[in-house]
Design a protein around this motif. Structure first.
Motif, short mmCIF file in Angstrom:
data_model
loop_
_atom_site.label_atom_id
_atom_site.label_comp_id
_atom_site.label_asym_id
_atom_site.label_seq_id
_atom_site.Cartn_x
_atom_site.Cartn_y
_atom_site.Cartn_z
N PRO A 96 41.72 13.13 44.74
CA PRO A 96 40.82 14.24 44.41
C PRO A 96 41.58 15.51 44.02
N PHE A 97 41.05 16.24 43.02
CA PHE A 97 41.57 17.55 42.64
C PHE A 97 40.95 18.61 43.56
N LEU A 98 41.76 19.57 44.03
CA LEU A 98 41.30 20.73 44.79
C LEU A 98 41.67 21.97 43.96
N ILE A 99 40.67 22.61 43.35
CA ILE A 99 40.90 23.73 42.45
C ILE A 99 40.22 24.95 43.04
N ASP A 100 41.01 26.00 43.34
CA ASP A 100 40.47 27.21 43.97
C ASP A 100 40.51 28.35 42.96
N ASP A 101 39.36 28.57 42.27
CA ASP A 101 39.25 29.63 41.27
C ASP A 101 40.44 29.61 40.31
N GLY A 102 40.74 28.40 39.77
CA GLY A 102 41.90 28.25 38.90
C GLY A 102 41.66 28.72 37.47
N PHE A 103 40.42 29.15 37.13
CA PHE A 103 40.11 29.45 35.74
C PHE A 103 39.59 30.88 35.58
N VAL A 104 40.02 31.80 36.44
CA VAL A 104 39.50 33.18 36.37
C VAL A 104 40.00 33.91 35.12
N HIS A 105 41.14 33.45 34.55
CA HIS A 105 41.64 34.09 33.33
C HIS A 105 41.04 33.49 32.08
N PHE A 106 40.14 32.51 32.20
CA PHE A 106 39.51 31.89 31.05
C PHE A 106 38.32 32.74 30.61
N ASP A 107 38.12 32.83 29.26
CA ASP A 107 36.91 33.49 28.79
C ASP A 107 35.74 32.52 28.91
N ARG A 108 34.56 32.99 28.57
CA ARG A 108 33.36 32.19 28.79
C ARG A 108 33.40 30.89 28.00
N GLU A 109 33.85 30.93 26.73
CA GLU A 109 33.85 29.74 25.90
C GLU A 109 34.86 28.71 26.43
N ARG A 110 36.06 29.18 26.81
CA ARG A 110 37.07 28.24 27.30
C ARG A 110 36.72 27.72 28.70
N LYS A 111 36.02 28.54 29.47
CA LYS A 111 35.57 28.05 30.78
C LYS A 111 34.51 26.95 30.57
N ARG A 112 33.67 27.10 29.53
CA ARG A 112 32.67 26.05 29.25
C ARG A 112 33.37 24.76 28.83
N GLU A 113 34.40 24.88 27.96
CA GLU A 113 35.15 23.70 27.56
C GLU A 113 35.86 23.06 28.76
N MET A 114 36.36 23.92 29.66
CA MET A 114 37.02 23.39 30.87
C MET A 114 36.03 22.60 31.72
N GLY A 115 34.80 23.08 31.77
CA GLY A 115 33.78 22.34 32.52
C GLY A 115 33.52 20.96 31.94
#
Length: 970
Positions: A919-938
């Motif tokens: 399992p991956f444990l990710i703790d707010d690892g994408f706070v530097h992402f903008d909204r579009e890149r955060k959507r792609e990350m999702g």
């Protein structure tokens, strides 16, 4: 491995908390700062990998209690297992149990983790915004070492082994060194050999045999060198035979590549772009067709609904009738409840009648005049009979005791009367005693202390007699047994004291008489003593007689009182028996029943009568409920007869059908309104989809134009041809790598040129070399035997102890050197193997990881960056942008750097997916992402969650769907 449930006994701020993650692969745990997200992540790592005692101190429960908890995980075999760690148990070692509670082996958890330790897990699967960059570094060699450690051991043990090997090898031997152990042995061996030769040069025979021995040794070495050469040649042929399938595949792929052009021109990522366009436009086309079809279906549905609707009057009648259904069900429930109560009362009545066994029917029981007064009367009679009988028995026992005591006292009085003096006898003795006393000097008698004592004795005797008489009078008058007992004890005490005082006075009196003057004669003294004794004995007997007479009188009075009381009790008992007989005449079932059982029987009879009355009332209520139910059923069936099917025989089925009709009509009316609105909306949707399809269709046409094809089928054919050519190229490269890995360069160059032996030729050559080896080994054995004979002669010619000792030391040093050399050679080979394996991982698997990371980064950046690679010069990481410009790490923004390293981590995990799924444990690892890149990350995480479980901790809930089961808010 998948984490299904967490249970924290105590860890930091959390205590006795549970979370369920079993229903999803992607879980979001959201909460504000200091909500405990990082503590939950630390708890998962603690259960999987443990913590040192110092580290555990940081997470001791804030409110006290036990530090520890458990994870329920799904193992590699698909079964659930429980992993538990507790601080004060076995130094927080993990206890692993299966579904049946059976404890697993100590290395089970390590096997489930595929050997991954905490450091490597943190490098790949566990990160936050501050730990995105890989700890091992970013050069080509460093990233290759990460892949090697992941692929081989799951930890950094490969690095430790390599480092340890280099350290040991440097400590054993250096080319220009003198301190390492092997260097020292070589120098020592040279010195010993020089000294040994100086001692044996003078011996001709020794020299001759030594020369023969050396000749034999030279031949042996030559033959052994030939044998080693043949063995190396044999190893090459055997290895060539082992990799022969790869050689054949290489030639086959080479032959297939001749069927293709040297280079195929095709748009870069053309097939992927084409498929993305098709994947994008096909849903739109399908949506358009669906929207158009739905618009037609909605119109048809609206017409069908209007045909199925009933009249408003009929619907109102149905609604009014259904409003009374709940009352009907309540009445039906009440009816069943009454029937159940009636059955219970009936069984209780029968059970109690059978238990009492009175031969009385239920109707006779109801007619009995039994009430609360009857119960009180029976209880009073039972108490009176029991109390009176008991009192009579006690009084009779007391009377018998008094009679026995009276007889004893009468005998005692008769004895005392016989011992007591008569009045005349007493007067005679007193006169005689007085005459004797007159003879004494009266003045001396008055002055003697005994005279004063005699006066006190008289006063005490008077008071004692007075108290005895007063106590006896009180006993005769008073009827209180307790007070009488106390007075009797007082009388006995006073009597004993009086007798003791009389004895003491008599003793003093005798002493007084002895003190009288010698003028008294012996005869007078003896006579006086005798008279005094008689008077004293008389007084004692008289006092005892008085006491005995008083006790006898007291006993007589008590007998009279008890006799009178017995008479009254006998009269009361007779009256009670008459009342009992009266009750038995009134209630015949009491004839053979003891009076003591009457009160309980009255209570039970009254309770049975109450049960009968309650049952009769229940029957009346039941009849009324049945009447109301029949009336409602008849009215309903008559009113809605046209809506019911004949097959619906029961009234409950009719009610259900009626309710279904009402619900259906309400739904139909709502559907009618919604369908009208949806028709309007569906028309707008169809027009919107039609407008969206236009740009994608233009892009698809442009892609076909760039591929120089006219149709999509031709484009896919060209893409298939390009993919086959590319796959063959990759297969050829893989075959070349395998052949070069196992065969020397001279052999591989011939193989690649097409010059290689067939499989049968290889087998023939191998057999031939093995025959040569057998002949050479036999020859060597003969030479060894001859050389051994020469060595035996040389040993016999050793003429001095010095030469023998030196030779022994020389051979000992030689053995040590050979042993150390073998050990050094083994470690050297192991080091070369590790370095070769590292090179394989860097050249074979690193490109796969970089290609996958490029795909992730391209998706994250919406195609801005196309490729991730290392330059050929300094092996530093760089990015190739869509405009063909290259960028190094220090030229990128922090957000892009974070996205780059997230892509590398995800690429490594994808490469590992065949063997390691953690399992991956990710703790707010994408706070530097903008909204579009955060959507792609999702979207990437959603795809990756098919292979790996992902637990995402965040404080930013913006844009997250909080309604799903995969969302937990702390």
């Amino acid at each position: 491995m998948k984490i299904k449930r967490l249970h924290i006994y105590g860890f930091g701020k959390w205590q006795d908390q549970k979370w369920d993650l079993s229903e999803q692969q992607l879980s979001v745990i959201a909460g504000d700062n200091e909500a405990g997200k990082s503590t939950i992540r630390a708890f998962i790592l603690f259960i999987l990998f443990g913590l040192s005692p110092q580290q555990r101190q940081r997470y001791l429960p804030k409110r006290g209690g036990q530090l520890g908890g458990q994870l329920v995980v799904q193992g590699s075999d698909g079964k659930d297992y429980t992993i538990e760690r507790i601080d004060n148990r076995s130094n927080a070692e993990a206890i692993c149990l299966d579904q049946n509670g059976q404890k697993q082996a100590a290395d089970w958890l390590n096997q489930e983790l595929n050997g991954v330790d905490r450091a490597l897990y943190n490098q790949i699967f566990n990160f936050d915004v501050f730990g995105l960059q890989l700890e091992a570094g970013f050069s080509k060699e460093q990233l290759g070492e990460v892949l090697l450690s992941v692929g081989m051991t799951g930890s950094d043990r490969i690095y430790q082994t390599e480092k340890e090997l280099k350290k040991v090898l440097d400590g054993q031997f250096k080319k220009q060194g003198s301190k390492p152990a092997l260097n020292q042995l070589i120098n020592q061996l040279v010195d010993q050999e020089r000294e040994l030769k100086s001692l044996e040069d003078s011996v001709v025979a020794y020299q001759r045999h030594l020369e023969k021995s050396e000749t034999y040794q030279a031949e042996i070495e030559q033959k052994r060198a030939r044998i080693q050469g043949l063995y190396r040649e044999l190893d090459v042929y055997v290895e060539q035979q082992r990799v022969y399938p790869a050689i054949e595949n290489f030639q086959l792929v080479k032959q297939k590549l001749t069927e293709f052009p040297e280079k195929i021109d095709f748009p870069e990522q053309g097939e992927a772009r084409f498929r993305r366009l098709k994947e994008t436009i096909q849903p739109l086309q399908a949506d358009y067709e669906v929207a158009k079809r739905q618009e037609n279906d909605l119109e048809a549905d609206r017409l069908q609904l209007e045909a199925r609707l009933l009249s408003d009057q009929k619907i109102r009648q149905i609604s009014a009738k259904l409003d009374h259904v709940s009352q009907y069900h309540d009445q039906l429930t009440e009816k069943k409840h009454l029937e159940r109560q009636m059955e219970e009362k009936e069984q209780m009545i029968k059970a109690q009648l059978n238990e009492l066994k009175l031969n009385i029917t239920e109707s006779e029981l109801k007619q009995l005049p039994i009430n609360y007064t009857t119960e009180e009367t029976w209880k009073k009679l039972a108490d009176q009979y029991y109390h009176t009988t008991k009192q009579i028995t006690n009084d009779q026992q007391s009377l018998d005791t008094l009679i026995r005591r009276g007889v004893i006292l009468e005998n005692e009085v008769a004895e005392l009367e016989a011992k007591t003096l008569s009045t005349r006898e007493k007067n005679v003795i007193e006169n005689e005693l007085e005459q004797i006393n007159q003879r004494f000097n009266l003045r001396q008698q008055k002055d003697h202390p005994f005279m004063k004592q005699q006066l006190s004795h008289r006063v005490f005797s008077f008071l004692s007699v007075f108290l005895l008489v007063a106590s006896l009078m009180i006993i005769l008058v008073n009827q209180n047994n307790l007070l009488n007992g106390l007075l009797a004890g007082f009388i006995v005490l006073v009597g004993v004291t009086f007798i003791w005082q009389q004895l003491k006075f008599r003793k003093n009196w005798l002493a007084f008489l002895n003190e009288q003057s010698t003028e008294q004669t012996i005869e007078s003294t003896e006579r006086r003593d005798e008279l005094v004794k008689k008077l004293a004995l008389h007084d004692n007997n008289r006092d005892q007689l008085i006491l005995a007479r008083e006790k006898l009188k007291q006993i007589d009075d008590q007998q009279m009182n008890i006799t009178e009381e017995l008479r009254k009790l006998t009269s009361d008992l007779k009256q009670t028996e008459q009342a009992i007989e009266h009750e038995r005449n009134q209630f015949s079932f009491l004839t053979n029943l003891s009076v003591g059982f009457w009160p309980d029987l009255a209570t039970r009879l009254r309770e049975m009568i109450d049960l009968i009355d309650q049952r009769d009332q229940l029957k009346a209520n039941h009849s009324e409920q049945v009447r109301l139910l029949d009336q409602f059923e008849t009215e309903t069936s008559t009113q809605f007869n046209d809506l019911f099917d004949r097959e619906e025989s029961s009234f409950q089925e009719q009610l259900i059908h009626l309710n279904e009709i009402a619900v259906e009509q309400n739904n139909l009316r709502e559907q009618q309104e919604k369908l009208t609105e949806r028709l309007k909306e569906q028309s707008e949707i169809r027009k919107t989809i039609e407008a969206k399809m236009i740009p994608y269709q233009d892009n698809l046409s442009e892609l076909l134009k760039l591929a120089n094809v006219d149709s999509e089928e031709d484009f896919l054919t060209q893409a298939h041809l390009y993919r086959e050519w590319d796959e063959l190229k990759e297969q050829q490269a893989e075959m070349v790598r395998q052949i070069q890995l196992h065969l020397p360069e001279a052999v591989t160059s011939k193989i690649f040129a097409g010059e290689f032996l067939s499989k049968n030729e290889l087998e023939t050559q191998i057999e031939f070399i093995r025959e040569q080896l057998e002949e050479l080994e036999e020859w060597v054995n003969e030479l060894v035997q001859k050389e051994a004979d020469q060595q035996a002669i040389l040993k016999s010619l050793a003429h001095s102890k010095v030469a023998v000792d030196l030779k022994h030391a020389f051979h000992l040093t030689e053995d040590k050197l050979a042993s150390g050399a073998r050990e050094w050679l083994v470690r050297q080979v192991a080091l070369k193997q590790i370095e070769g394996t590292k090179a394989v991982f860097q050249t074979s698997y690193l490109p796969v990881v970089l290609e996958k990371a490029s795909e992730f980064l391209g998706q994250l950046t919406s195609g801005r960056y196309l490729k991730l690679d290392f330059d050929q010069g300094n092996h530093e990481l760089f990015l190739l942008a869509a405009d063909q410009q290259t960028y190094e790490l220090d030229e990128l923004s922090q957000g892009t750097i974070d996205q780059l390293f997230v892509s590398i981590r995800l690429a490594i995990s994808s490469w590992l997916a065949e063997h390691i799924r953690l399992p991956f444990l990710i703790d707010d690892g994408f706070v530097h992402f903008d909204r579009e890149r955060k959507r792609e990350m999702g979207q990437i995480l959603a795809q990756l969650s098919d292979v790996h479980q992902i637990i995402y901790f965040t404080k930013d809930m913006d844009g997250l769907d909080q309604s799903g089961d995969d969302f937990i808010i702390l």
